[in-house]
Scaffold this active site. Structure first.
Site, short mmCIF file in Angstrom:
data_model
loop_
_atom_site.label_atom_id
_atom_site.label_comp_id
_atom_site.label_asym_id
_atom_site.label_seq_id
_atom_site.Cartn_x
_atom_site.Cartn_y
_atom_site.Cartn_z
N CYS A 100 -18.57 8.79 -2.79
CA CYS A 100 -18.72 8.85 -1.33
C CYS A 100 -18.39 10.23 -0.78
O CYS A 100 -17.49 10.92 -1.26
CB CYS A 100 -17.88 7.82 -0.59
SG CYS A 100 -18.37 6.14 -0.99
N GLY A 152 -22.98 10.49 -3.17
CA GLY A 152 -23.42 9.12 -2.94
C GLY A 152 -24.85 9.11 -2.45
O GLY A 152 -25.17 9.77 -1.46
N ASN A 205 -13.63 7.70 1.97
CA ASN A 205 -13.91 7.99 0.57
C ASN A 205 -12.67 7.59 -0.22
O ASN A 205 -11.58 8.06 0.08
CB ASN A 205 -14.20 9.48 0.39
CG ASN A 205 -14.33 9.91 -1.07
OD1 ASN A 205 -14.06 11.05 -1.41
ND2 ASN A 205 -14.73 9.00 -1.95
N GLY A 206 -12.86 6.72 -1.20
CA GLY A 206 -11.73 6.28 -2.01
C GLY A 206 -11.80 4.79 -2.23
O GLY A 206 -12.81 4.15 -1.90
N TYR A 217 -16.77 16.42 -12.96
CA TYR A 217 -18.13 15.95 -12.71
C TYR A 217 -18.49 15.76 -11.25
O TYR A 217 -19.58 16.14 -10.82
CB TYR A 217 -18.35 14.63 -13.47
CG TYR A 217 -19.65 13.95 -13.14
CD1 TYR A 217 -20.86 14.43 -13.63
CD2 TYR A 217 -19.68 12.84 -12.30
CE1 TYR A 217 -22.07 13.80 -13.31
CE2 TYR A 217 -20.88 12.20 -11.99
CZ TYR A 217 -22.06 12.69 -12.50
OH TYR A 217 -23.24 12.07 -12.19
N CYS A 241 -11.84 3.54 -13.67
CA CYS A 241 -11.18 4.08 -12.47
C CYS A 241 -11.07 2.99 -11.42
O CYS A 241 -12.01 2.23 -11.23
CB CYS A 241 -11.97 5.24 -11.91
SG CYS A 241 -11.25 5.90 -10.39
N CYS A 244 -4.29 12.96 -11.39
CA CYS A 244 -4.52 11.66 -12.02
C CYS A 244 -5.38 11.92 -13.24
O CYS A 244 -6.41 12.60 -13.16
CB CYS A 244 -5.24 10.72 -11.06
SG CYS A 244 -5.68 9.14 -11.85
#
Ligand code: AMP
Ligand code: SF4
Length: 446
Positions: free
Chosen positions: A2, A28, A103-104, A243, A383, A432
């Protein structure tokens, strides 16, 4: 993934959001929407598809009036693909109207939603973002800011948010800072975006990132910053560097392009190959392949030609079409490959489908040897923080050794960038790495 974009205090604001979303299209491609306000009313237009397909009719953008606007590019990670899930989500409540672009992925959205439904809330979408609206509307605090903070304090997981009210914009990042969100300036206007490549397109100047755990408010009094959350250790998503983000974006102080090139260089140092040429899997493998080629001192060449009119491999949900997609997208350049020993560099290997197809394609075009190099470590865990990765079962490295994966891809050799190598490149512990090491920084109920 997103992409989110917002602008405050610019005439024809929605035009800038349109351009911003266009620059963020890689984040997205499923759906997009823009909501604007003239200070009283909200105007909105949303649709399924690419930004330039949705807003392609004359008059759409100009009907989105006002000097404040936000937009969203959707890549579904949570919620189905129905229209009610297309963002920005909008609502009307006792303090006025609100539009929100997220976004998330909020990992505790389901229990919060269950609680709210028990208390009588009615949900329009099954997007995790809608819980934020309900929490804001139901908070018994007086000011919008207090209500927002109340709401955000309940959330666990990843959120980079842009929220619009009639006369102000809010931007917020979760305390772990999983997803990017930057602040830019364009004349007297302030701009928020997932990535800085969208600032370049509209001629905005990058000011700084919204910090993890920061809430920024922009209104007629200017920009105000607040840090209402308990401090957490930063956990920025390392896959943004690998990526997701565009190579020309300045992400968390570093250009994505140079990070990827460095991943290729370190990969070459760790796992050199005795070959004639280095080729990338275009486009995502290009910077890493350049780094690899420079490090081993062998020429970089394009052995695979990409058809740019096809979306990314993962867009199609069905495996059967995904397989087909690789051929739709890439074709080998026989004159580059024939009789050569080749190393092919890709940014990541997830299911292994792409690599297997590519190796076969290169051999059928006459390559003598095909060595596969992956500029990130093996993806072993899915994820839960806003990236649509396959389930653990589909992640080939979750259940196969490197040698087994090599056999599956039919490559002559296969090496990945080591986790240590990756950590050294990104530096520090503020990332992360869960999809590579399975250590999820924010716990969740599976
Ligand atoms: P595969 O190994 O066939 O599943 O696909 C790997 C390719 O997909 C790599 O070349 C990446 O460029 C790309 N990729 C990696 N992760 C993702 C993701 N979460 N969504 C879309 N594409 C991805
Ligand atoms: Fe990024 Fe992987 Fe962590 Fe997800 S699990 S936030 S993709 S590093």
């Amino acid at each position: 993934m997103c992409g989110v974009f917002g602008i405050f205090n610019k005439s024809e604001a929605s035009n800038y959001v349109y351009l911003g979303l266009h620059a963020l299209q890689h984040r997205g491609q499923e759906a997009a929407g823009i909501v604007s306000t003239d200070g009283e009313r909200f105007f909105s237009y949303k649709g399924v598809g690419l930004v330039n397909e949705i807003f392609n009719k004359k008059g759409i953008i100009s009907s989105l009036k006002g000097r404040i606007a936000i937009g969203h590019n959707r890549y579904s990670t949570f919620g189905d693909e129905s229209e009610s899930n297309i963002q920005p989500l909008q609502a009307h409540y006792d303090l006025g109207s609100i539009a929100i672009a997220h976004n998330g992925n909020i990992v505790n959205a389901i229990p919060i939603k269950q609680r709210l439904v028990r208390q009588g809330a009615i949900f329009n979408s099954n997007s995790d973002t809608e819980v934020i609206i309900h929490l804001i509307a139901r908070s018994n605090r007086e000011s919008f800011y207090d209500r927002l903070v109340d709401a955000l304090k309940e959330l666990k997981g990843a959120f980079s948010l842009i929220i619009m009210r009639e006369n102000e914009l809010y931007a917020a990042r979760d305390p772990w800072g999983f997803r990017p969100l930057s602040i830019g300036k364009l004349d007297d206007a302030l701009v928020f975006a997932s990535e800085t490549c969208s600032f370049d397109l509209i001629g905005a100047e990058f000011i700084r990132d919204v910090e993890p755990g920061e809430v920024v408010v922009v209104n007629s009094d200017g920009l105000h910053s607040f840090k209402p959350f308990e401090r957490k250790d930063e956990r920025k998503c390392v896959f943004e560097y690998i990526y997701f983000s565009r190579p020309d974006s300045l992400l968390w102080g570093r250009y994505v392009y140079s990070m990827r090139k460095q991943m290729g260089r370190i990969l070459a140092r760790e796992s050199p190959a005795d070959v004639d040429i280095v080729i990338p899997t275009p486009d995502s493998g290009v910077p890493a392949a350049i780094g690899y080629s420079q490090e081993i001192g062998k020429p970089f060449d394009f052995g695979l030609i990409r058809n740019h009119y096809v979306g990314r491999t993962f867009i199609e949900p069905a495996q059967s079409i995904r397989n087909f997609g690789v051929r739709l997208k890439l074709n080998p350049a026989r004159d580059v490959l024939e009789g050569k020993r080749i190393v092919v560099v890709d940014d990541s290997l997830v299911r292994g489908t792409t690599s297997r197809r590519i190796v076969k394609m290169l051999r059928s075009a006459g390559a003598k040897e095909v060595h596969l190099r992956i500029a990130s470590p093996p993806v072993v865990s899915p994820c839960f923080y806003g990236i649509d990765t396959p389930t653990r079962k589909e992640l080939i490295a979750s259940s196969h050794t490197v040698e087994e994966i090599r056999r599956y891809t039919t490559a002559d050799s296969l090496s990945y960038l080591s986790l240590e190598g990756l950590k050294e490149i990104v530096g520090g512990s503020g990332f992360c790495l869960a999809c590579f090491d399975g250590k999820y920084p924010v716990p969740f109920d599976k």
